[in-house]
Design a protein around this motif. Sequence first.
Motif, PDB file in Angstrom:
ATOM      1  N   LEU A 120      -4.797 -34.726 -47.242  1.00  0.00           N
ATOM      2  CA  LEU A 120      -6.072 -35.331 -47.629  1.00  0.00           C
ATOM      3  C   LEU A 120      -7.244 -34.397 -47.360  1.00  0.00           C
ATOM      4  N   SER A 121      -7.193 -33.646 -46.281  1.00  0.00           N
ATOM      5  CA  SER A 121      -8.259 -32.671 -46.015  1.00  0.00           C
ATOM      6  C   SER A 121      -8.264 -31.593 -47.098  1.00  0.00           C
ATOM      7  N   ARG A 122      -7.101 -31.148 -47.492  1.00  0.00           N
ATOM      8  CA  ARG A 122      -6.988 -30.152 -48.567  1.00  0.00           C
ATOM      9  C   ARG A 122      -7.575 -30.683 -49.872  1.00  0.00           C
ATOM     10  N   ALA A 123      -7.460 -31.985 -50.096  1.00  0.00           N
ATOM     11  CA  ALA A 123      -7.961 -32.590 -51.333  1.00  0.00           C
ATOM     12  C   ALA A 123      -9.464 -32.836 -51.305  1.00  0.00           C
ATOM     13  N   TYR A 124      -9.987 -33.312 -50.157  1.00  0.00           N
ATOM     14  CA  TYR A 124     -11.386 -33.748 -50.119  1.00  0.00           C
ATOM     15  C   TYR A 124     -12.366 -32.689 -49.617  1.00  0.00           C
ATOM     16  N   LEU A 125     -11.904 -31.732 -48.841  1.00  0.00           N
ATOM     17  CA  LEU A 125     -12.830 -30.744 -48.283  1.00  0.00           C
ATOM     18  C   LEU A 125     -13.541 -29.884 -49.334  1.00  0.00           C
ATOM     19  N   PRO A 126     -12.879 -29.438 -50.392  1.00  0.00           N
ATOM     20  CA  PRO A 126     -13.596 -28.594 -51.359  1.00  0.00           C
ATOM     21  C   PRO A 126     -14.851 -29.254 -51.932  1.00  0.00           C
ATOM     22  N   GLY A 127     -14.787 -30.548 -52.202  1.00  0.00           N
ATOM     23  CA  GLY A 127     -15.969 -31.244 -52.710  1.00  0.00           C
ATOM     24  C   GLY A 127     -17.081 -31.303 -51.676  1.00  0.00           C
ATOM     25  N   MET A 128     -16.717 -31.499 -50.422  1.00  0.00           N
ATOM     26  CA  MET A 128     -17.712 -31.503 -49.346  1.00  0.00           C
ATOM     27  C   MET A 128     -18.394 -30.142 -49.245  1.00  0.00           C
ATOM     28  N   VAL A 129     -17.592 -29.085 -49.314  1.00  0.00           N
ATOM     29  CA  VAL A 129     -18.142 -27.735 -49.231  1.00  0.00           C
ATOM     30  C   VAL A 129     -19.085 -27.472 -50.400  1.00  0.00           C
ATOM     31  N   GLN A 130     -18.692 -27.919 -51.584  1.00  0.00           N
ATOM     32  CA  GLN A 130     -19.536 -27.721 -52.767  1.00  0.00           C
ATOM     33  C   GLN A 130     -20.871 -28.442 -52.615  1.00  0.00           C
ATOM     34  N   ARG A 131     -20.840 -29.644 -52.010  1.00  0.00           N
ATOM     35  CA  ARG A 131     -22.075 -30.412 -51.812  1.00  0.00           C
ATOM     36  C   ARG A 131     -22.823 -29.985 -50.553  1.00  0.00           C
ATOM     37  N   GLN A 132     -22.212 -29.127 -49.759  1.00  0.00           N
ATOM     38  CA  GLN A 132     -22.801 -28.586 -48.533  1.00  0.00           C
ATOM     39  C   GLN A 132     -23.084 -29.670 -47.488  1.00  0.00           C
ATOM     40  N   TRP A 133     -22.244 -30.690 -47.490  1.00  0.00           N
ATOM     41  CA  TRP A 133     -22.308 -31.720 -46.442  1.00  0.00           C
ATOM     42  C   TRP A 133     -20.986 -32.476 -46.432  1.00  0.00           C
ATOM     43  N   GLY A 134     -20.484 -32.692 -45.257  1.00  0.00           N
ATOM     44  CA  GLY A 134     -19.269 -33.489 -45.137  1.00  0.00           C
ATOM     45  C   GLY A 134     -18.812 -33.568 -43.694  1.00  0.00           C
ATOM     46  N   ARG A 135     -17.969 -34.544 -43.426  1.00  0.00           N
ATOM     47  CA  ARG A 135     -17.416 -34.753 -42.088  1.00  0.00           C
ATOM     48  C   ARG A 135     -15.918 -35.061 -42.226  1.00  0.00           C
ATOM     49  N   VAL A 136     -15.099 -34.287 -41.540  1.00  0.00           N
ATOM     50  CA  VAL A 136     -13.671 -34.569 -41.463  1.00  0.00           C
ATOM     51  C   VAL A 136     -13.327 -34.791 -39.998  1.00  0.00           C
ATOM     52  N   LEU A 137     -12.668 -35.908 -39.730  1.00  0.00           N
ATOM     53  CA  LEU A 137     -12.317 -36.267 -38.357  1.00  0.00           C
ATOM     54  C   LEU A 137     -10.837 -36.585 -38.282  1.00  0.00           C
ATOM     55  N   PHE A 138     -10.183 -35.981 -37.306  1.00  0.00           N
ATOM     56  CA  PHE A 138      -8.764 -36.225 -37.051  1.00  0.00           C
ATOM     57  C   PHE A 138      -8.631 -37.031 -35.764  1.00  0.00           C
ATOM     58  N   LEU A 139      -7.841 -38.099 -35.806  1.00  0.00           N
ATOM     59  CA  LEU A 139      -7.550 -38.857 -34.593  1.00  0.00           C
ATOM     60  C   LEU A 139      -6.370 -38.186 -33.895  1.00  0.00           C
ATOM     61  N   SER A 140      -6.679 -37.479 -32.819  1.00  0.00           N
ATOM     62  CA  SER A 140      -5.645 -36.890 -31.982  1.00  0.00           C
ATOM     63  C   SER A 140      -5.387 -37.864 -30.829  1.00  0.00           C
ATOM     64  N   SER A 141      -5.232 -37.378 -29.625  1.00  0.00           N
ATOM     65  CA  SER A 141      -4.940 -38.245 -28.481  1.00  0.00           C
ATOM     66  C   SER A 141      -4.984 -37.414 -27.208  1.00  0.00           C
ATOM     67  N   GLU A 142      -5.211 -38.082 -26.089  1.00  0.00           N
ATOM     68  CA  GLU A 142      -5.070 -37.377 -24.814  1.00  0.00           C
ATOM     69  C   GLU A 142      -3.637 -36.897 -24.639  1.00  0.00           C
ATOM     70  N   SER A 143      -2.713 -37.511 -25.358  1.00  0.00           N
ATOM     71  CA  SER A 143      -1.311 -37.087 -25.314  1.00  0.00           C
ATOM     72  C   SER A 143      -1.109 -35.712 -25.946  1.00  0.00           C
ATOM     73  N   ALA A 144      -2.125 -35.201 -26.658  1.00  0.00           N
ATOM     74  CA  ALA A 144      -2.050 -33.840 -27.181  1.00  0.00           C
ATOM     75  C   ALA A 144      -2.121 -32.820 -26.060  1.00  0.00           C
ATOM     76  N   LEU A 145      -2.800 -33.189 -24.968  1.00  0.00           N
ATOM     77  CA  LEU A 145      -2.970 -32.305 -23.821  1.00  0.00           C
ATOM     78  C   LEU A 145      -2.068 -32.697 -22.669  1.00  0.00           C
ATOM     79  N   ASN A 146      -1.834 -33.981 -22.556  1.00  0.00           N
ATOM     80  CA  ASN A 146      -1.036 -34.542 -21.467  1.00  0.00           C
ATOM     81  C   ASN A 146       0.248 -35.107 -22.087  1.00  0.00           C
ATOM     82  N   ILE A 147       1.158 -34.222 -22.489  1.00  0.00           N
ATOM     83  CA  ILE A 147       2.323 -34.618 -23.280  1.00  0.00           C
ATOM     84  C   ILE A 147       3.169 -35.638 -22.508  1.00  0.00           C
ATOM     85  N   PRO A 148       3.354 -36.838 -23.053  1.00  0.00           N
ATOM     86  CA  PRO A 148       4.162 -37.848 -22.356  1.00  0.00           C
ATOM     87  C   PRO A 148       5.647 -37.534 -22.447  1.00  0.00           C
TER      88      PRO A 148
END
Length: 264
Positions: A120-148
Amino acid sequence: MKIDLSGKTAIVTGSTAGIGYAIAKGLAQAGAAVVLNGRAEAAVDAALAKLRLEVADAKLRGVAADVGSAAGCAALLAAEPSADILVNNVGVYGPQDFFEIPDAEWTRFFEVNVMSGVRLSRAYLPGMVQRQWGRVLFLSSESALNIPADMIHYGFTKTAVLSISRGLAKRVAGTGVTVNAILPGPTLSDGLEAMLKDEQQASGLSMEDTAAAFVMKHRPSSLIQRAATVEEVANMVVYAASPQASATTGAALRVDGGVVETIA
Protein backbone atom coordinates in the motif's frame (compact mmCIF):
# COMPACT_ATOMS: atom_id res chain seq x y z
CA MET A 1 -3.23 22.78 19.58
CA LYS A 2 -6.10 22.23 17.17
CA ILE A 3 -5.50 19.56 14.57
CA ASP A 4 -7.42 20.20 11.37
CA LEU A 5 -7.32 17.53 8.68
CA SER A 6 -10.15 18.98 6.59
CA GLY A 7 -9.64 18.26 2.91
CA LYS A 8 -7.42 15.25 3.60
CA THR A 9 -8.30 11.64 2.83
CA ALA A 10 -7.08 8.99 5.25
CA ILE A 11 -7.05 5.22 4.75
CA VAL A 12 -6.80 3.07 7.88
CA THR A 13 -6.33 -0.65 7.31
CA GLY A 14 -7.87 -3.07 9.77
CA SER A 15 -10.11 -0.37 11.19
CA THR A 16 -13.38 -2.12 12.03
CA ALA A 17 -12.39 -2.58 15.69
CA GLY A 18 -9.69 -2.00 18.27
CA ILE A 19 -6.82 0.41 17.71
CA GLY A 20 -7.67 0.78 14.02
CA TYR A 21 -11.21 1.88 14.77
CA ALA A 22 -9.97 4.37 17.40
CA ILE A 23 -7.53 5.80 14.85
CA ALA A 24 -10.29 6.13 12.24
CA LYS A 25 -12.46 7.90 14.80
CA GLY A 26 -9.69 10.29 15.81
CA LEU A 27 -8.94 11.21 12.21
CA ALA A 28 -12.64 11.71 11.48
CA GLN A 29 -12.96 13.98 14.51
CA ALA A 30 -10.08 16.04 13.10
CA GLY A 31 -12.04 16.53 9.87
CA ALA A 32 -10.42 14.00 7.54
CA ALA A 33 -12.44 11.92 5.11
CA VAL A 34 -11.72 8.44 6.43
CA VAL A 35 -11.78 5.13 4.58
CA LEU A 36 -12.41 2.20 6.91
CA ASN A 37 -11.16 -1.22 5.92
CA GLY A 38 -11.74 -4.78 7.04
CA ARG A 39 -11.94 -8.22 5.51
CA ALA A 40 -15.72 -8.68 5.84
CA GLU A 41 -18.29 -6.35 4.32
CA ALA A 42 -20.62 -6.82 7.30
CA ALA A 43 -17.90 -5.74 9.72
CA VAL A 44 -17.07 -2.69 7.61
CA ASP A 45 -20.73 -1.69 7.39
CA ALA A 46 -21.19 -2.10 11.16
CA ALA A 47 -18.11 0.02 11.89
CA LEU A 48 -19.28 2.73 9.52
CA ALA A 49 -22.72 2.83 11.16
CA LYS A 50 -21.19 3.02 14.62
CA LEU A 51 -18.73 5.76 13.69
CA ARG A 52 -21.45 7.85 12.02
CA LEU A 53 -23.32 7.84 15.33
CA GLU A 54 -20.21 8.79 17.31
CA VAL A 55 -18.87 11.55 15.03
CA ALA A 56 -21.44 13.97 13.71
CA ASP A 57 -21.00 14.90 10.04
CA ALA A 58 -18.13 12.44 9.64
CA LYS A 59 -17.01 11.90 6.06
CA LEU A 60 -16.67 8.14 5.84
CA ARG A 61 -16.30 5.42 3.25
CA GLY A 62 -15.58 1.72 3.60
CA VAL A 63 -13.80 -0.93 1.58
CA ALA A 64 -14.02 -4.63 2.37
CA ALA A 65 -10.71 -6.16 1.27
CA ASP A 66 -8.20 -8.57 2.79
CA VAL A 67 -5.04 -6.48 2.53
CA GLY A 68 -3.02 -9.43 3.78
CA SER A 69 -2.88 -10.47 0.14
CA ALA A 70 -1.75 -8.79 -3.07
CA ALA A 71 -5.26 -9.16 -4.48
CA GLY A 72 -6.80 -7.48 -1.45
CA CYS A 73 -4.39 -4.55 -1.67
CA ALA A 74 -5.24 -4.19 -5.35
CA ALA A 75 -8.96 -4.17 -4.51
CA LEU A 76 -8.46 -1.40 -1.96
CA LEU A 77 -6.41 0.62 -4.43
CA ALA A 78 -9.04 0.19 -7.13
CA ALA A 79 -11.73 1.50 -4.78
CA GLU A 80 -9.60 4.30 -3.34
CA PRO A 81 -6.88 5.29 -5.81
CA SER A 82 -5.54 8.24 -3.79
CA ALA A 83 -4.83 9.08 -0.16
CA ASP A 84 -3.14 11.86 1.79
CA ILE A 85 -2.76 9.78 4.96
CA LEU A 86 -2.10 6.04 5.02
CA VAL A 87 -2.21 4.19 8.32
CA ASN A 88 -0.85 0.66 7.94
CA ASN A 89 -2.58 -0.69 11.03
CA VAL A 90 -3.77 -4.16 10.08
CA GLY A 91 -2.02 -6.96 11.91
CA VAL A 92 -2.26 -10.42 13.43
CA TYR A 93 -0.70 -11.72 16.61
CA GLY A 94 -0.92 -14.58 19.03
CA PRO A 95 1.39 -16.59 21.30
CA GLN A 96 2.93 -19.76 19.91
CA ASP A 97 6.14 -21.57 20.77
CA PHE A 98 8.88 -21.13 18.18
CA PHE A 99 9.30 -24.89 17.71
CA GLU A 100 5.60 -25.30 16.91
CA ILE A 101 5.21 -22.50 14.33
CA PRO A 102 4.89 -23.97 10.81
CA ASP A 103 6.17 -22.22 7.71
CA ALA A 104 2.63 -21.28 6.69
CA GLU A 105 2.14 -19.27 9.88
CA TRP A 106 5.42 -17.40 9.41
CA THR A 107 4.27 -16.56 5.90
CA ARG A 108 0.81 -15.45 7.06
CA PHE A 109 2.26 -13.11 9.68
CA PHE A 110 4.70 -11.66 7.16
CA GLU A 111 2.04 -11.11 4.50
CA VAL A 112 -0.42 -9.40 6.85
CA ASN A 113 1.90 -7.47 9.15
CA VAL A 114 4.62 -6.51 6.68
CA MET A 115 3.63 -6.89 3.04
CA SER A 116 0.28 -5.11 3.44
CA GLY A 117 2.16 -1.95 4.39
CA VAL A 118 4.80 -2.47 1.72
CA ARG A 119 2.23 -2.87 -1.06
CA LEU A 120 0.00 0.00 0.00
CA SER A 121 2.87 2.40 0.67
CA ARG A 122 4.29 1.58 -2.77
CA ALA A 123 0.88 2.40 -4.27
CA TYR A 124 -0.01 5.59 -2.39
CA LEU A 125 3.33 7.29 -1.72
CA PRO A 126 4.02 8.47 -5.29
CA GLY A 127 0.85 10.57 -5.29
CA MET A 128 1.77 12.09 -1.93
CA VAL A 129 5.23 12.97 -3.24
CA GLN A 130 3.72 14.54 -6.35
CA ARG A 131 1.41 16.68 -4.20
CA GLN A 132 4.30 17.45 -1.82
CA TRP A 133 2.30 16.47 1.26
CA GLY A 134 1.47 13.17 2.85
CA ARG A 135 1.68 11.02 5.95
CA VAL A 136 2.43 7.30 6.10
CA LEU A 137 2.22 5.59 9.47
CA PHE A 138 3.09 2.00 10.31
CA LEU A 139 1.76 0.35 13.47
CA SER A 140 4.76 -1.44 14.92
CA SER A 141 4.96 -2.49 18.59
CA GLU A 142 7.18 -2.45 21.64
CA SER A 143 7.59 -6.11 20.71
CA ALA A 144 9.76 -4.89 17.81
CA LEU A 145 12.40 -3.97 20.40
CA ASN A 146 11.46 -6.28 23.23
CA ILE A 147 10.98 -9.52 21.27
CA PRO A 148 8.55 -11.79 23.19
CA ALA A 149 9.82 -15.34 23.60
CA ASP A 150 6.31 -16.68 23.02
CA MET A 151 5.65 -14.60 19.88
CA ILE A 152 8.95 -14.51 18.01
CA HIS A 153 7.16 -14.58 14.65
CA TYR A 154 5.15 -11.50 15.69
CA GLY A 155 8.15 -9.60 17.05
CA PHE A 156 10.10 -10.24 13.87
CA THR A 157 7.37 -8.66 11.72
CA LYS A 158 7.22 -5.59 13.93
CA THR A 159 10.99 -5.15 13.73
CA ALA A 160 10.69 -5.40 9.95
CA VAL A 161 8.09 -2.64 9.99
CA LEU A 162 10.53 -0.35 11.81
CA SER A 163 13.16 -0.93 9.12
CA ILE A 164 10.72 -0.25 6.31
CA SER A 165 9.39 2.90 7.96
CA ARG A 166 12.85 4.36 8.52
CA GLY A 167 14.01 3.45 5.03
CA LEU A 168 10.93 4.95 3.38
CA ALA A 169 11.37 8.18 5.35
CA LYS A 170 14.84 8.44 3.82
CA ARG A 171 13.52 7.56 0.37
CA VAL A 172 11.04 10.46 0.38
CA ALA A 173 13.26 12.92 2.23
CA GLY A 174 12.62 16.55 1.35
CA THR A 175 9.31 15.94 -0.40
CA GLY A 176 6.92 17.16 2.29
CA VAL A 177 5.89 13.55 3.01
CA THR A 178 6.67 12.02 6.39
CA VAL A 179 6.88 8.34 7.33
CA ASN A 180 6.82 7.18 10.93
CA ALA A 181 6.23 4.07 13.02
CA ILE A 182 4.02 3.93 16.10
CA LEU A 183 5.02 1.51 18.87
CA PRO A 184 2.12 0.68 21.21
CA GLY A 185 2.65 -1.40 24.30
CA PRO A 186 -0.01 -3.63 25.86
CA THR A 187 -3.31 -2.02 24.85
CA LEU A 188 -6.82 -2.80 26.00
CA SER A 189 -8.12 -3.58 22.53
CA ASP A 190 -10.79 -6.06 21.49
CA GLY A 191 -8.08 -8.64 20.93
CA LEU A 192 -6.61 -8.34 24.42
CA GLU A 193 -10.07 -8.36 25.98
CA ALA A 194 -10.89 -11.59 24.14
CA MET A 195 -7.63 -13.14 25.29
CA LEU A 196 -8.27 -12.16 28.93
CA LYS A 197 -12.02 -12.88 29.02
CA ASP A 198 -11.81 -16.26 30.80
CA GLU A 199 -9.27 -14.94 33.29
CA GLN A 200 -11.40 -11.89 34.00
CA GLN A 201 -14.53 -13.94 34.58
CA ALA A 202 -12.70 -16.34 36.89
CA SER A 203 -11.16 -13.54 38.96
CA GLY A 204 -14.25 -11.36 39.20
CA LEU A 205 -12.10 -8.30 38.59
CA SER A 206 -12.93 -5.61 36.08
CA MET A 207 -11.39 -5.98 32.63
CA GLU A 208 -9.19 -2.94 33.33
CA ASP A 209 -7.84 -4.52 36.54
CA THR A 210 -7.37 -7.87 34.81
CA ALA A 211 -5.43 -6.18 32.03
CA ALA A 212 -3.31 -4.28 34.55
CA ALA A 213 -2.44 -7.54 36.31
CA PHE A 214 -1.55 -9.08 32.94
CA VAL A 215 0.73 -6.14 32.13
CA MET A 216 2.54 -6.33 35.46
CA LYS A 217 3.05 -10.09 35.06
CA HIS A 218 4.22 -10.08 31.45
CA ARG A 219 5.61 -6.54 31.06
CA PRO A 220 6.77 -5.65 34.61
CA SER A 221 8.89 -2.76 33.28
CA SER A 222 5.70 -0.83 32.45
CA LEU A 223 5.86 2.63 33.99
CA ILE A 224 2.13 3.29 33.75
CA GLN A 225 1.49 -0.17 35.27
CA ARG A 226 -1.64 -0.79 33.18
CA ALA A 227 -2.73 -1.36 29.64
CA ALA A 228 -3.06 1.71 27.46
CA THR A 229 -6.43 2.56 25.97
CA VAL A 230 -6.96 2.43 22.22
CA GLU A 231 -7.64 6.18 22.34
CA GLU A 232 -4.21 6.84 23.83
CA VAL A 233 -2.58 5.07 20.90
CA ALA A 234 -4.86 6.82 18.41
CA ASN A 235 -3.92 10.23 19.83
CA MET A 236 -0.30 9.68 18.81
CA VAL A 237 -1.33 8.59 15.32
CA VAL A 238 -3.57 11.62 14.81
CA TYR A 239 -0.77 13.95 15.87
CA ALA A 240 1.76 12.24 13.59
CA ALA A 241 -0.73 12.56 10.73
CA SER A 242 -1.19 16.28 11.30
CA PRO A 243 0.41 19.32 9.67
CA GLN A 244 1.86 20.14 13.10
CA ALA A 245 4.07 17.03 12.93
CA SER A 246 5.91 18.20 9.81
CA ALA A 247 9.36 17.87 11.43
CA THR A 248 8.71 14.35 12.72
CA THR A 249 9.78 11.69 10.25
CA GLY A 250 11.78 8.48 10.31
CA ALA A 251 10.83 8.13 13.96
CA ALA A 252 9.77 5.25 16.18
CA LEU A 253 7.09 6.93 18.28
CA ARG A 254 6.54 4.93 21.44
CA VAL A 255 3.15 4.68 23.15
CA ASP A 256 4.38 1.74 25.19
CA GLY A 257 3.80 3.03 28.71
CA GLY A 258 7.54 2.94 29.30
CA VAL A 259 7.81 -0.84 28.84
CA VAL A 260 10.98 -0.66 26.75
CA GLU A 261 14.01 -0.26 29.02
CA THR A 262 15.83 2.49 27.15
CA ILE A 263 16.07 6.28 27.36
CA ALA A 264 16.51 6.62 23.58
